[in-house]
Every structure is written in structure tokens, then in C-alpha cells.
Motif scaffolding. Structure first.
Motif, PDB file in Angstrom:
ATOM      1  N   GLY A 301       0.923   6.828 -10.520  1.00 59.20           N
ATOM      2  CA  GLY A 301       1.402   5.849 -11.480  1.00 59.20           C
ATOM      3  C   GLY A 301       2.903   5.714 -11.558  1.00 59.20           C
ATOM      4  O   GLY A 301       3.456   4.623 -11.381  1.00 59.20           O
ATOM      5  N   HIS A 302       3.621   6.809 -11.824  1.00 64.45           N
ATOM      6  CA  HIS A 302       5.037   6.702 -12.150  1.00 64.45           C
ATOM      7  C   HIS A 302       5.931   6.464 -10.934  1.00 64.45           C
ATOM      8  O   HIS A 302       7.123   6.175 -11.106  1.00 64.45           O
ATOM      9  CB  HIS A 302       5.497   7.954 -12.900  1.00 64.45           C
ATOM     10  CG  HIS A 302       4.916   8.045 -14.275  1.00 64.45           C
ATOM     11  ND1 HIS A 302       5.228   7.155 -15.271  1.00 64.45           N
ATOM     12  CD2 HIS A 302       4.010   8.915 -14.819  1.00 64.45           C
ATOM     13  CE1 HIS A 302       4.569   7.467 -16.375  1.00 64.45           C
ATOM     14  NE2 HIS A 302       3.812   8.528 -16.122  1.00 64.45           N
ATOM     15  N   HIS A 303       5.406   6.579  -9.743  1.00 66.81           N
ATOM     16  CA  HIS A 303       6.211   6.297  -8.555  1.00 66.81           C
ATOM     17  C   HIS A 303       6.028   4.866  -8.069  1.00 66.81           C
ATOM     18  O   HIS A 303       6.613   4.483  -7.054  1.00 66.81           O
ATOM     19  CB  HIS A 303       5.869   7.281  -7.433  1.00 66.81           C
ATOM     20  CG  HIS A 303       6.512   8.620  -7.602  1.00 66.81           C
ATOM     21  ND1 HIS A 303       7.538   9.072  -6.800  1.00 66.81           N
ATOM     22  CD2 HIS A 303       6.294   9.608  -8.495  1.00 66.81           C
ATOM     23  CE1 HIS A 303       7.910  10.282  -7.183  1.00 66.81           C
ATOM     24  NE2 HIS A 303       7.163  10.628  -8.207  1.00 66.81           N
ATOM     25  N   TRP A 304       5.215   4.093  -8.785  1.00 65.89           N
ATOM     26  CA  TRP A 304       4.972   2.718  -8.377  1.00 65.89           C
ATOM     27  C   TRP A 304       6.019   1.797  -9.008  1.00 65.89           C
ATOM     28  O   TRP A 304       5.758   1.064  -9.967  1.00 65.89           O
ATOM     29  CB  TRP A 304       3.559   2.290  -8.745  1.00 65.89           C
ATOM     30  CG  TRP A 304       2.521   2.941  -7.880  1.00 65.89           C
ATOM     31  CD1 TRP A 304       1.798   4.052  -8.160  1.00 65.89           C
ATOM     32  CD2 TRP A 304       2.107   2.515  -6.593  1.00 65.89           C
ATOM     33  NE1 TRP A 304       0.947   4.364  -7.116  1.00 65.89           N
ATOM     34  CE2 TRP A 304       1.122   3.424  -6.136  1.00 65.89           C
ATOM     35  CE3 TRP A 304       2.468   1.452  -5.749  1.00 65.89           C
ATOM     36  CZ2 TRP A 304       0.501   3.313  -4.900  1.00 65.89           C
ATOM     37  CZ3 TRP A 304       1.848   1.337  -4.509  1.00 65.89           C
ATOM     38  CH2 TRP A 304       0.869   2.261  -4.097  1.00 65.89           C
ATOM     39  N   ASN A 305       7.210   1.872  -8.466  1.00 66.55           N
ATOM     40  CA  ASN A 305       8.279   0.953  -8.837  1.00 66.55           C
ATOM     41  C   ASN A 305       9.194   0.786  -7.622  1.00 66.55           C
ATOM     42  O   ASN A 305       9.220   1.626  -6.717  1.00 66.55           O
ATOM     43  CB  ASN A 305       9.060   1.446 -10.057  1.00 66.55           C
ATOM     44  CG  ASN A 305       9.708   2.793  -9.839  1.00 66.55           C
ATOM     45  OD1 ASN A 305      10.725   2.909  -9.142  1.00 66.55           O
ATOM     46  ND2 ASN A 305       9.131   3.843 -10.437  1.00 66.55           N
TER      47      ASN A 305
END
Length: 461
Positions: A301-305
Motif C-alpha cells: 500500500g504505502h509504496h504505491w506513489n
């Protein structure tokens, strides 16, 4: 005296009537003793209540250490054995047996079904935080063997630890307190694998501390080499860790895969090369070692940028080729494709690996206010549950994961709503070196919220 005249008194035969009177008197005396309240005090508890050995009530231990009636194995008694049993138990004991025999199996079976169906229908994301003086489950001072020092808030200059004194109570669900001995026995000869980002690593470290009670455990073996989890030359850390509890042959491991995609360097001889990020292919580690896992917990989730993808030099690939689809190039769509791909692959693998249980954990919430991690955002609140203690919702908090899991055998581990209420339990500004200006409002203090994630996991095993 003749041989046939055996009932006689001074040479006179005893009449049949007299014999009958004696028999009646003896029976009356026996009956009086049987029902006499004083006489019953001389009878042992075993005589009154002990069921015959043919009744076997098995009480299996569930995943959280609670004995629950499951099955009654009842052997049929022949008439002669039934009579013998009644003589051993007495009239009241025999009546108790007769009343239990036709009902006990059905009653216990229905009770077990009711409890089981209750848990299966339970939404563990709905519930409330309640104060519990028995928390935390381990010491943040002593679990140095497994817990990264940067996440051990007890080792920092943080002054308040009231966030440790709460447990999650799901609504209308059976959830017993974690028992490490029971957990290890439950996981005898089994392997639990966490694959995901740094929040997955926190959950892994939390479970290691829970399973050891936060105590030094030199008997626990480092078996990372079995999975290729070794520190390579020049690396800051290995790609993961694996430890085994030799007494129960229980293995707990973590593998870093922030996107759950297969990452392949485009030029293996260049350490600064771009990396192919195969959105439709699960990580090679998962494909290689899946057959050794009994429990698999995924998260992403948190690396999807865009910043993370560019910083890691990840280049999206689909069908083995660089992605040229503008729609897939959008981060939200790329993440959705990756999640659906790994879920679809795992669901097909479950047919080949029936021993495997797979959970997909939902997103761990961030609590930055007045900015983000790099723009002055903070999470300075230290008052527990200042925004309420109860979470209630219909459906999952993550529609992407919920949609991907629909129709599969993979379970959702929905930890988002209960974690959303705990903004005071992050690392915040406190570090080993002191208090800094930047805040970590993503990772959690340990002991802390990830312990509850593991309690929910163990409950559903």
C-alpha cells in the motif's frame, strides 16, 4: 438331616413364606439405605457423577487456547454392561446417565456449530478498544533480540506509554487473549510467512516478541539461510528474516516485498540499473517457497506513489514487456492490477497446497496532520482514544482488496478501522537520539497496535 433339607432350624424346615418375608425385609432395608440422606454422605463423588469409560468427551484446544466441546464419541453399551454400570453408579447415577446418553452428543454438536458459525460470520473490524491492565503482552525493554531499536518506544525519550494499556474487543465475536505456549503448540511443524512492506516487518517483529514473551530466547534458531535471507555484501540488511522454535518446529519469517510484484534488475551488472516491476507476476521468493508455508500474510500500500516508484527505479511491466497502457500507468490502477494478479495466482495455488491459509491485510493508516512526512506533518497527540474507542462499518475498509478477494479462498485481515482510532500510538518525534523535528506517523511503537493485528490473525487461524 437329609441332603435335600438345606433350609432348616433345629431340624425343622423353614417355610417358603418365611423366606419370602426375609427377602422383602432385606430389599426394604437396602432401598432405605439407598435413599437415606445420611447414607449418601458416605458415597464418593465418583460414585454419583463419574460416567462410564465408554463416554469420551474430547475438548480440542482452539487457536487462542480455549478448550471448546467439539465431539462426543459414544460407544454403545450392551444391556449387560448397562446394568453393570447402573449398579456401579447407583439409582441416581444411572438415571443421570440415561438422561445424558440420548442428548449429550447432539447438544455438544449444536453448541460447537453455534460457536463456529458465530466466528465465521464475525466482522473483527467492528468492535471497541477497552482498557486492560494486563497489557502490554511483552516488554519493550527486553525484546531486543527481535525488535528493531528504532521501533522500541520504551528505549526512546517518549514520556507517556498509556497507549499500551488497551485491547481490541470485537463485537459479537469470541476472541480469547493470546497465549504464546498455546500458539506454538497450535503451530507445531508449521511456518508463518509475512510478505510485504515495513508494516509487514513490524507485524513480524511483533509476533516474534509475542511468541517469546519478549524474553531472550537463545534456543530459537536463525534459519534465514534456508530461504536465502542472508545479508549480501554492501547491503544494509537482508531481504528478510526467518526464525525457528525448535521445541515445536515452528518457523516465523518475513520477506520484504513492498509492492508484491516480481522485481527483476534490467542490468544485473549495474547496481544503479532500473528494475522491471512486473505487475502481473508474484515475487520470485513467493513462487519458490510457497510449498513450505502454512500461513501466509500479505500486505502492500504505502509504496504505491510516484515518488517511491521513481526513487526505487521501478519500471512497470505487463506480460513481460514495459507497460505502454496509459490507464495502467496510473498508480491506483497499477496497484489494483498487482493485487488482483497475486490474489488470482495464490487462489489457484491453494488447490495444490491445501495446507496453506492466506490472509491479505488491509492498509495500516497514517496519522499525519498539518502536512506530510516531508512537509512538517506531525502526530503529537498522547491521549488514547481521543477520537472515540469504537469502530463500526459495513463491508471492508479497503474495497480494492475486498474486490480482489471476492470468490477466492483468501481471507481479509481488516485492521484499518481499529488502527485508525489509535493516532497516539505512532513513533511520533521520539527516537533513540532524542526528540527530533520530523515525525513518523506511519510506523507504530512496539509493543503496540501490530500486536492486535496478530491477535486477530491467530484468532482466525
Amino acid at each position: 438331616m437329609k441332603g435335600g433339607n438345606i433350609y432348616s432350624f433345629k431340624g425343622r424346615p423353614v417355610s417358603a413364606a418365611l423366606a419370602l418375608v426375609v427377602l422383602v425385609l432385606f430389599s426394604t432395608l437396602l432401598w432405605t439405605w439407598e435413599t437415606n440422606p445420611i447414607a449418601t454422605t458416605f458415597r464418593s463423588a465418583q460414585e454419583w457423577y463419574h460416567l462410564p469409560s465408554d463416554f469420551h468427551l474430547e475438548l480440542p484446544i482452539d487457536s487462542v487456547g480455549t478448550a471448546k466441546p467439539k465431539k462426543v464419541v459414544e460407544k454403545s453399551l450392551t444391556p449387560s454392561r448397562q446394568n453393570k454400570t447402573k449398579l456401579q453408579l447407583g439409582i441416581k447415577g444411572a438415571a443421570a446417565v440415561d438422561s445424558i446418553r440420548p442428548q449429550s452428543s447432539d447438544f455438544l454438536h449444536k453448541k460447537d456449530l453455534k460457536s463456529s458459525s458465530r466466528n465465521e460470520a464475525c466482522n473483527y473490524a467492528n468492535g471497541k478498544w477497552v482498557a486492560d491492565s494486563r497489557r502490554p503482552l511483552y516488554s519493550g525493554f527486553n525484546c531486543k533480540q527481535w525488535l528493531s531499536s528504532m521501533w522500541s518506544c520504551r528505549m526512546t525519550q517518549r514520556p507517556d506509554f498509556s497507549f499500551e494499556g488497551f485491547r481490541w474487543q470485537p463485537k459479537n465475536c469470541d476472541m480469547q487473549e493470546f497465549d504464546r505456549s498455546m500458539f506454538l503448540r497450535k503451530m507445531k511443524d508449521k511456518t508463518i510467512a509475512f510478505i510485504g512492506d515495513s508494516l509487514g516487518r513490524q507485524q513480524f517483529q511483533s509476533l516474534m516478541c509475542m511468541a517469546t514473551g519478549g524474553e531472550e530466547s537463545p534456543e530459537v534458531e536463525n534459519v534465514g539461510w534456508e530461504y536465502g535471507l542472508v545479508k549480501h555484501r554492501g547491503a544494509i540488511r537482508p531481504d528478510g528474516w526467518a526464525y525457528r522454535f525448535p521445541r515445536t518446529n515452528t518457523t516465523i519469517l518475513y520477506y520484504w516485498s513492498a509492492s508484491l510484484c516480481d522485481l527483476v534488475p534490467l542490468n544485473i551488472s549495474d547496481k544503479h540499473t532500473n528494475i522491471a516491476m512486473h505487475l502481473d507476476r508474484p515475487p520470485a521468493f513467493m513462487r519458490q517457497f510457497l510449498h513450505r508455508f502454512n500461513v501466509l500474510v500479505l500486505n502492500t500500500g504505502h509504496h504505491w506513489n510516484r515518488g517511491k516508484l521513481n526513487g526505487n527505479r521501478w519500471i512497470m511491466h505487463v506480460n513481460g514487456m514495459p507497460n505502454e497502457n496509459k490507464k495502467i500507468e496510473e498508480i491506483a490502477n497499477a496497484k489494483k492490477l498487482a493485487i488482483k494478479s497475486v490474489v488470482r495466482w495464490l487462489d489457484l495455488q491453494l488447490v495444490l497446497h491445501p495446507q496453506l491459509k492466506v490472509f491479505f491485510r488491509t492498509l495500516s493508516p497514517r496519522h499525519f496532520i498539518n502536512g506530510d512526512w516531508n512537509t512538517g506533518g506531525s502526530c503529537d497527540n498522547t491521549i488514547p482514544l481521543s477520537n472515540g474507542n469504537e469502530a463500526s462499518q459495513v463491508g471492508s475498509s479497503d474495497p480494492v482488496i475486498e474486490g480482489a478477494l471476492k470468490g477466492t479462498k483468501i481471507k481479509i485481515l481488516d485492521i484499518t478501522p481499529l488502527s485508525q482510532l489509535r493516532d497516539e500510538a505512532h513513533m511520533s518525534r521520539y527516537t533513540l537520539r532524542g526528540i527530533v523535528n520530523a515525525s513518523d506517523c506511519l510506523h507504530w511503537c512496539l509493543p503496540g497496535i501490530p500486536d492486535t493485528w496478530n491477535e486477530l490473525l491467530v484468532t482466525q487461524l
